[in-house]
Design an enzyme around this catalytic site. Sequence first.
Site, PDB file in Angstrom:
ATOM      1  CB  SER A 325      11.184  24.298  12.991  1.00 24.71           C
ATOM      2  OG  SER A 325      11.702  22.996  13.457  1.00 24.71           O
ATOM      3  CG  ASP A 349      23.564  19.204  14.958  1.00 26.18           C
ATOM      4  OD1 ASP A 349      23.304  18.545  16.068  1.00 26.18           O
ATOM      5  OD2 ASP A 349      22.848  19.290  14.146  1.00 26.18           O
ATOM      6  CG  ASP A 364      19.076  18.192  14.659  1.00 26.18           C
ATOM      7  OD1 ASP A 364      19.779  19.323  14.860  1.00 26.18           O
ATOM      8  OD2 ASP A 364      18.688  18.223  13.486  1.00 26.18           O
ATOM      9  CG  HIS A 370      22.108  20.455  10.686  1.00 31.38           C
ATOM     10  ND1 HIS A 370      21.237  19.669  11.723  1.00 31.38           N
ATOM     11  CD2 HIS A 370      21.400  20.437   9.600  1.00 31.38           C
ATOM     12  CE1 HIS A 370      20.034  19.773  11.336  1.00 31.38           C
ATOM     13  NE2 HIS A 370      19.816  19.936   9.911  1.00 31.38           N
ATOM     14  CB  CYS A 384      20.363  23.373  13.020  1.00 27.53           C
ATOM     15  SG  CYS A 384      21.482  22.515  14.255  1.00 27.53           S
TER      16      CYS A 384
END
Length: 629
Positions: A325, A349, A364, A370, A384
């Site tokens: 990430s 999400d 995720d 989220h 996310c």
Amino acid sequence: MHDRAFKNPESEYRLFYLRLGVAALVLVVLTGVLVWRYHYLQVIRHSDFATQSENNRVHVRPVSPTRGLIYDRNGVLLADNRAGFSLSIVVERADNLDELLAELDSLLGLHDEERERFQRQMQRRKPYEPVPLRINLSEKEQAVLAVNEYRLHGVEITAQLVRHYPHAELLSHVLGYVGRINEQELPELDPQRYSGTYVIGKTGIEKFYEDELLGDVGYEYVETNARGRVMRMLERIAPAVGADLTLSLDIRLQQVAYDALGDELGGVVLLDVRSGGVLAMVSKPGFDANQFVTGISYRNYQDLLNSPDRPLFDRVMQGQYPPGSTVKPAFGFAALETGVMTMETAIFDPGFFRLPNHSHKYRDWKKGGHGSRINLYDAIVQSCDTYFYTAGVRMGIDNLHDYGVLFGFGEKTGIDLPAERTGIMPSRHWKRATKGVAWYPGDTVNTSIGQGFMLATPLQLAVSASRIASRGEIRPPRLVSKIADRELEPGPPEAVIKGDTRHWDYVINAMKDVVHGPRGTGKIIAKDLDYQIAGKTGTAQVVGIRQGETYNAANLKKHQRDHALFIAFAPVENPEVAIGIIVENGEHGSSTAGPIARAVFDSYMALKREDSPGTVDDVANLRGGAGDE
């Protein structure tokens, strides 16, 4: 009267004078030959024979130059030279080489490696040149040789300076080390410049700046006796000392970063955003570089080579890991610049993403997702994955690749160190060339969160953070800031990533709230901060997880657990330093890598205020209790 008839005085006189003339002629000719030969030897060939005679008496010995020293930015000595003595043999002066080696073996206990190295180098050197047998003799060995000197014809004991690294393991990968010149290197070297020199830079700064550090060889003209023993020195041409190097690195920050890693394996790079100077570069574990200077033993080398912790492996320069990430700020900026997402674009999400007409779920990291109305700001702050799956597919791999390269992925950074690896910023062409198959949409999904084929070095992570902090300035990282008295002033950036100021502000503000926001994945390191950090946590999978399964570290061995990553820069309002961190199998960037960045930044700020260096006492207290990212 009859006797008188048999005598002919006139004839006898003629015969006598004839004989006398012939004898005189022969004498003149022989004398002429002798005079001519004397003239030839004494006049015509005088210079040749005088030179040969002088060479029998006068020998030229190379004098190795003193290797340049290496300092940190504050003048702390990082690599110096210490006095030592070496044992060499001049083959033409030895009565019997085999007997001499046997005698030395009985006195010193020669190793097989030493004998083999000596034999190889002897084949490449002239008989009158000294061939090294053992470097850096101990005091006991020197004493033994001194007592037996009278019967060791051809042996030379010479004083020399031996490289020494005071900080040993702390800088082993940055400085590298010097080692004995081997048979592969010897044919490629300038024989004149390296005459009398037994070592050469093998890795790190020592190798990259070999030409500057080496210096130029000197010479001694010495008079010797019939046994080759030096009687007196006739002339000396001093060698030119190698250039000293000053690094941008600060040994105090290097120590803090090293200590902050604790017992973990990994890499830390701290860059000066304004100049590209490397302030700290740690690959842990390291090794004691002093072992290699005079020749490491086979056993010790095998111990290093076979260690499961791989201390010889430079994780910062050669370690290639999925960046996870930590790529989201760069790819988020790319999504805004390409127009596939706006600052207002929001998604729902549910905890996974599906490609159109595909059943496979790309999960995720947060089970259940989220929620709704997740925009780019939220996606960076909360990390996310689903948002970036969506943005990545909309951009396509071509845009992801091009912007990834702009932020330093998939290419060498240009740092002044050898053996840097490029990482991988995948593309259609790359996959076709290396895998022999086409690019699939699922590959784009994985790349959008720094997984799949994408790999990066810790140095590249720091470079990407620096380019965000400087709002697109592309500067190669540099370790050496000064060569001898010549300052290497940082010039203007090589290029600038063009972008809308609002987009830079948006992404940087989101990175700030990763640390300082109430929902930020890196908020654990914000406690009691008196300056602001912009950062991004990351977690990179080491082993795949099947559909429907849940990651459970308790069921995995240490080396199978996720890597922890973190990039950051500080202070946010006027960035000065950027950092890239990987902790192998550290699991969570927030709780493992983040506290390391906090410790290094705190130390930098303390040093900037001319206070004592910061400590890492609170690193353990900061770890634990954070989210997955």
